[in-house]
Design an enzyme around this catalytic site. Structure first.
Site, PDB file in Angstrom:
ATOM      1  CD  GLU A 162      46.821  76.493  76.727  1.00  0.00           C
ATOM      2  OE1 GLU A 162      47.917  75.939  76.952  1.00  0.00           O
ATOM      3  OE2 GLU A 162      45.907  76.555  77.557  1.00  0.00           O
ATOM      4  CG  HIS A 200      44.777  73.120  81.487  1.00  0.00           C
ATOM      5  ND1 HIS A 200      46.137  73.195  81.622  1.00  0.00           N
ATOM      6  CD2 HIS A 200      44.463  74.047  80.543  1.00  0.00           C
ATOM      7  CE1 HIS A 200      46.641  74.111  80.820  1.00  0.00           C
ATOM      8  NE2 HIS A 200      45.646  74.642  80.143  1.00  0.00           N
ATOM      9  CE1 TYR A 206      55.128  78.786  81.637  1.00  0.00           C
ATOM     10  CE2 TYR A 206      54.923  76.460  81.079  1.00  0.00           C
ATOM     11  CZ  TYR A 206      54.350  77.652  81.461  1.00  0.00           C
ATOM     12  OH  TYR A 206      52.999  77.727  81.665  1.00  0.00           O
ATOM     13  CG  HIS A 232      50.037  72.140  74.747  1.00  0.00           C
ATOM     14  ND1 HIS A 232      50.619  72.820  75.790  1.00  0.00           N
ATOM     15  CD2 HIS A 232      50.932  71.193  74.366  1.00  0.00           C
ATOM     16  CE1 HIS A 232      51.821  72.305  76.037  1.00  0.00           C
ATOM     17  NE2 HIS A 232      52.023  71.318  75.188  1.00  0.00           N
ATOM     18  CG  HIS A 274      48.160  77.737  89.074  1.00  0.00           C
ATOM     19  ND1 HIS A 274      47.842  78.375  87.905  1.00  0.00           N
ATOM     20  CD2 HIS A 274      49.505  77.660  89.106  1.00  0.00           C
ATOM     21  CE1 HIS A 274      48.952  78.652  87.246  1.00  0.00           C
ATOM     22  NE2 HIS A 274      49.978  78.231  87.950  1.00  0.00           N
ATOM     23  CG  HIS A 328      48.332  71.247  77.781  1.00  0.00           C
ATOM     24  ND1 HIS A 328      47.083  71.238  77.196  1.00  0.00           N
ATOM     25  CD2 HIS A 328      48.523  72.521  78.218  1.00  0.00           C
ATOM     26  CE1 HIS A 328      46.549  72.436  77.268  1.00  0.00           C
ATOM     27  NE2 HIS A 328      47.388  73.235  77.900  1.00  0.00           N
TER      28      HIS A 328
END
Length: 458
Positions: free
Chosen positions: A358, A352, A367, A381, A309, A387
């Site tokens: 964020e 992560h 989402y 976050h 990713h 999260h």
């Protein structure tokens, strides 16, 4: 750069001159020129002894005079009356009460808990864009010219005989519901959900609501301006293309406007000054310091085509940098409809803990890391707070196993603001009825999949 053929047809009725065809100039950071009357721009001079048509020359600066040429931003406006002809500024009464431009221990809180707010309600009482705006969180200080503030707004009426000027920083406005028709000193902009508009520090503007109720998000940056991110190994093309940014063309009104109010935000407080003319009396202008808009559907995302990713930085549309290379005061990231094709990969964003902070919002749809969508809401976050995908998203992805083929994520549009500066949260945001106090429950159901006897390892 001269006026281009970019045009947008607006529906007739209820908005005066906005029903006409709007024309835009295209490009990012270009030197633009526009005149509403032929010959209104001086030739060979910025500030001649006598300007064409008896206009006044006025410069607006987005950077210091001695900023290197490559980064210097300024525009020359040729107007019927200069901006200085107004009554003294006075503190606005009653005070707004929910705007902030300096974040300290005495007025805001530091809290690392994952937070989410559901969509705010449209007010019952008449509320325009200015009065409907409220700060959620931020860092730094407009007085020190370093930091940011993240706001939201919910409004149901147009601004009337009133213009707003932000002396603290640049606004990046993201409508989520209801169009915005924005009049600026450089001309007019039609901004729909799915668009953004950037209104740089110092420009006066007014917001009309052709659809009635509107709500959305606002990022404000102190002491910096947004720029296009470096592309690095991506090469010369991709992400947000400069030609897709649109700048208004000159438009003006000359009729007397008794008791016209200028509202100026200065240090997070609002001040008002009255004048007898519209601030939108600029007949011609040229320069590279301008308002602009961008259609998020024009964003060209890049993604993984084999495995793993990608980091979210590949979705950066605009960036306000710090003096430290590669570290953002505020990045604006765009998550549009796109294909997911990575093989043998958990495709939603990975779990992560980020040294950055964020703040995310959803314009429409869902989402991929959350089981349900929350258009019009937001989540925060903060630095090093863990999260990632919620239980439902994780389990449904794992259940697909080897049957996971290429998939297109459609009907969705989300964004994220990412900053190196840790946000402090406003008290009204913590006390908001829109606060989702069950947000952490989305992860509580995570179960262990650990199995010492599992031998089928790929």
């Amino acid at each position: 750069m001269d006026d281009r053929q970019n045009a947008e047809k607006l529906p007739a009725g209820g908005a005066g001159d906005f029903a006409a065809e709007l024309k835009y100039q295209s490009g990012f950071g270009n030197h633009f020129s526009s005149e509403a009357i032929a010959g209104a721009l001086p030739i060979g001079h910025n500030n001649p002894l006598v300007c064409p048509y008896g206009l006044y020359a006025e410069q607006i600066n987005g950077t210091s005079f001695t900023t290197p040429r490559s980064a210097n931003q300024r525009s020359w406006l040729y107007r019927i009356k200069p901006s200085v002809t107004h009554e003294p500024f006075k503190a606005r009464s009653p005070a707004h009460g929910r705007l902030m431009a300096e974040f300290t221990q005495s007025n805001s809180s530091a809290n690392p808990t994952q937070m989410r707010w559901m969509p705010v309600e449209i007010p019952d009482e008449p509320t325009d864009f200015l009065d409907g705006m409220f700060t959620m969180c931020g860092a730094g200080s407009s007085f020190l010219r370093h930091g940011y503030a993240l706001h939201m707004y919910a409004a149901n009426k147009s601004m009337e005989d009133c213009a707003f000027c932000n002396a603290d920083g640049d606004f990046l406005v993201i409508p989520q519901q209801g169009r915005l028709w924005v009049t600026t000193e450089c001309g007019k902009l039609a901004v729909s959900p799915g668009d953004i508009v950037v209104l740089p520090q110092g420009f006066r503007f007014s917001v009309s609501l052709p659809d009635g109720p509107s709500r959305g998000y606002i990022a404000e940056i102190f002491g910096a301006h947004f720029q296009l991110p470096e592309l690095g190994p991506i090469g010369a093309n991709g992400l947000a293309a400069p030609r897709d940014f649109l700048v208004p063309t000159a438009w003006f009104e000359e009729e007397p406007r008794p008791e016209y109010t200028i509202v100026q935000k200065y240090g997070g407080e609002l001040f008002t000054a009255v004048q007898d003319f519209s601030p939108f009396n600029v007949v011609a202008w040229h320069g590279n310091y301008t308002p602009y808009k961008y259609d998020l559907s024009k964003f060209c995302p890049y993604n993984v085509v084999l495995f793993d990713h990608a980091d979210p930085s590949i979705f950066t549309g605009l960036s306000a940098p710090t003096e430290k290379p590669g570290v953002a005061l505020l990045d604006f990231l765009i998550f549009p409809p796109r294909w997911f094709v990575a093989e043998g990969t958990f495709r939603p964003p990975y779990f992560h803990r980020n040294c950055m902070n964020e703040f995310m919002g959803v314009i429409h749809g869902g989402y991929e890391a959350k089981g349900g969508g929350y258009p019009g809401g937001a989540c925060l976050h903060s630095c090093m707070t863990p999260h990632g995908p919620d239980t439902k998203s994780f389990e449904s992805t794992i259940a697909l196993g080897d049957d996971m083929g290429p998939r297109r994520e459609s009907g969705t549009l989300s964004f994220m603001f990412e900053s190196a500066l840790i946000p402090r949260i406003c008290p009204w945001a913590l006390e908001s009825p829109a606060m989702d106090h069950d947000y952490l429950q989305h992860w509580i159901g995570m179960k262990s999949h650990f199995n010492r006897e599992l031998t089928d390892i790929k």
